[in-house]
Write a protein that holds these residues in place. Sequence first.
Motif, mmCIF file in Angstrom:
data_model
loop_
_atom_site.group_PDB
_atom_site.id
_atom_site.type_symbol
_atom_site.label_atom_id
_atom_site.label_comp_id
_atom_site.label_asym_id
_atom_site.label_seq_id
_atom_site.Cartn_x
_atom_site.Cartn_y
_atom_site.Cartn_z
ATOM 1 N N PRO A 181 -2.296 -6.981 3.684
ATOM 2 C CA PRO A 181 -3.219 -7.797 4.561
ATOM 3 C C PRO A 181 -3.669 -6.730 5.661
ATOM 4 O O PRO A 181 -5.168 -6.996 6.207
ATOM 5 C CB PRO A 181 -2.420 -8.570 5.559
ATOM 6 N N ASN A 182 -3.356 -5.650 5.926
ATOM 7 C CA ASN A 182 -3.829 -4.632 6.845
ATOM 8 C C ASN A 182 -4.550 -3.369 6.189
ATOM 9 O O ASN A 182 -4.838 -2.349 6.849
ATOM 10 C CB ASN A 182 -2.457 -4.038 7.629
ATOM 11 N N GLU A 183 -4.749 -3.390 4.946
ATOM 12 C CA GLU A 183 -5.495 -2.616 4.335
ATOM 13 C C GLU A 183 -7.140 -2.611 4.661
ATOM 14 O O GLU A 183 -7.713 -3.586 4.677
ATOM 15 C CB GLU A 183 -5.388 -2.723 2.889
ATOM 16 N N GLU A 200 14.366 0.850 -4.566
ATOM 17 C CA GLU A 200 13.138 1.722 -4.624
ATOM 18 C C GLU A 200 11.806 0.983 -4.415
ATOM 19 O O GLU A 200 10.769 1.311 -3.723
ATOM 20 C CB GLU A 200 13.010 2.814 -5.455
ATOM 21 N N ILE A 201 11.572 -0.015 -5.431
ATOM 22 C CA ILE A 201 10.332 -0.525 -5.368
ATOM 23 C C ILE A 201 9.921 -1.548 -4.226
ATOM 24 O O ILE A 201 8.877 -1.671 -3.656
ATOM 25 C CB ILE A 201 10.250 -1.678 -6.780
ATOM 26 N N ASP A 202 11.283 -2.067 -3.821
ATOM 27 C CA ASP A 202 10.926 -2.953 -2.312
ATOM 28 C C ASP A 202 10.563 -1.727 -1.387
ATOM 29 O O ASP A 202 9.754 -2.194 -0.515
ATOM 30 C CB ASP A 202 12.323 -3.538 -2.227
ATOM 31 N N LYS A 260 6.091 -0.173 2.033
ATOM 32 C CA LYS A 260 5.239 0.863 2.841
ATOM 33 C C LYS A 260 3.839 0.497 2.565
ATOM 34 O O LYS A 260 3.077 0.643 3.495
ATOM 35 C CB LYS A 260 5.569 2.229 2.008
ATOM 36 N N VAL A 261 3.605 -0.101 1.293
ATOM 37 C CA VAL A 261 1.952 -0.431 1.373
ATOM 38 C C VAL A 261 1.817 -1.376 2.265
ATOM 39 O O VAL A 261 0.508 -1.391 2.786
ATOM 40 C CB VAL A 261 2.108 -1.162 -0.334
ATOM 41 N N SER A 281 -1.566 5.190 1.283
ATOM 42 C CA SER A 281 -0.494 5.989 1.840
ATOM 43 C C SER A 281 0.572 6.288 0.620
ATOM 44 O O SER A 281 1.331 7.354 1.086
ATOM 45 C CB SER A 281 0.299 5.155 2.865
ATOM 46 N N LEU A 282 0.434 6.011 -0.348
ATOM 47 C CA LEU A 282 1.486 6.238 -1.514
ATOM 48 C C LEU A 282 1.454 7.411 -1.961
ATOM 49 O O LEU A 282 0.155 8.087 -2.199
ATOM 50 C CB LEU A 282 1.557 4.895 -2.435
ATOM 51 N N THR A 283 2.463 8.029 -2.324
ATOM 52 C CA THR A 283 2.152 9.330 -3.080
ATOM 53 C C THR A 283 2.165 9.126 -4.583
ATOM 54 O O THR A 283 2.208 7.950 -4.895
ATOM 55 C CB THR A 283 3.587 10.319 -2.864
#
Length: 285
Positions: free
Chosen positions: A151-153, A255-257, A262-263, A270-272
């Motif tokens: 939503p904030n992308e 880890e996926i959560d 983060k997304v 922002s993801l590596t």
Amino acid sequence: MFRTPPVTKNLLIINILAFVATFVFETRGVYLSSLLGLHFVLASHFRLYQFVTYMFVHGNLGHLFFNMFALWMFGRIVEQVLGVRRFLVFYFVCGIGAGIMQELVQFVEFYASPYSQFPVSEVRPLLNGWTTVGASGAIYGILLAFGMTFPNEKMFIIPIPIPIKAKYFVAAYAVIELLSAVFSSGDGVAHMAHLGGMLFALVLLLHWRKPSNGGRSWWQKLTSRRRKPKMKARPGGRFTDEMDYNARRKAADEEIDRILDKVKRHGYGSLTEEEKRKLFNAGGR
């Protein structure tokens, strides 16, 4: 970021091939837009399979280009989040739902028109022109999924000079389609079908979300089934294989959560590279 997952890639290929085939078959006197397009249910050319095939037929090159560009732009990201099987189901549910909405609208239009004054058997051939084509309903469902997931992308939309958040972009599109359906009903665009795709997308996405009690929906349980390793008994030991498997599975899910959280907070950008790879691999399982 520009890697195209399998369902999105194959949908792009099929739509482009279908568009080319439309012109090839027309030279031989076969009109695929009439055979595969979604006709009004009371028309003599209506067939049940058209609820699926109409999504792969487009009226012109511009219609195809904008639908396929949006599918590539947003579909590849949504597919990475939903996963291959779930995204495929999502796409067809949105497209079929859009077709159902269009049929309902045409029912209203039919009974409000002079056609309704005659027996259906007499006007059925005249209704063959009420045809819907294109993947727009499914694409609008994907837009809604993107807006709900990120939503904030921030997005840059021509000609708007400033970035706009995805949630506002999707909301604006929905409002525009609703107003167009009310005030531009004769423009030849199936505005209510677009809204139908978004409506079915909303219902499906809400169903897939985890219940408030922390459990999982029936679909989550179905799609998360994996073959577990067989337990092996070691002399003097314990059944540890299943415990190790469950521990690894729990760590991977956590880890996926974390990546998805983060997304949602900072956007996909922002993801590596490693986090993007993990998210993509999780979506393909």
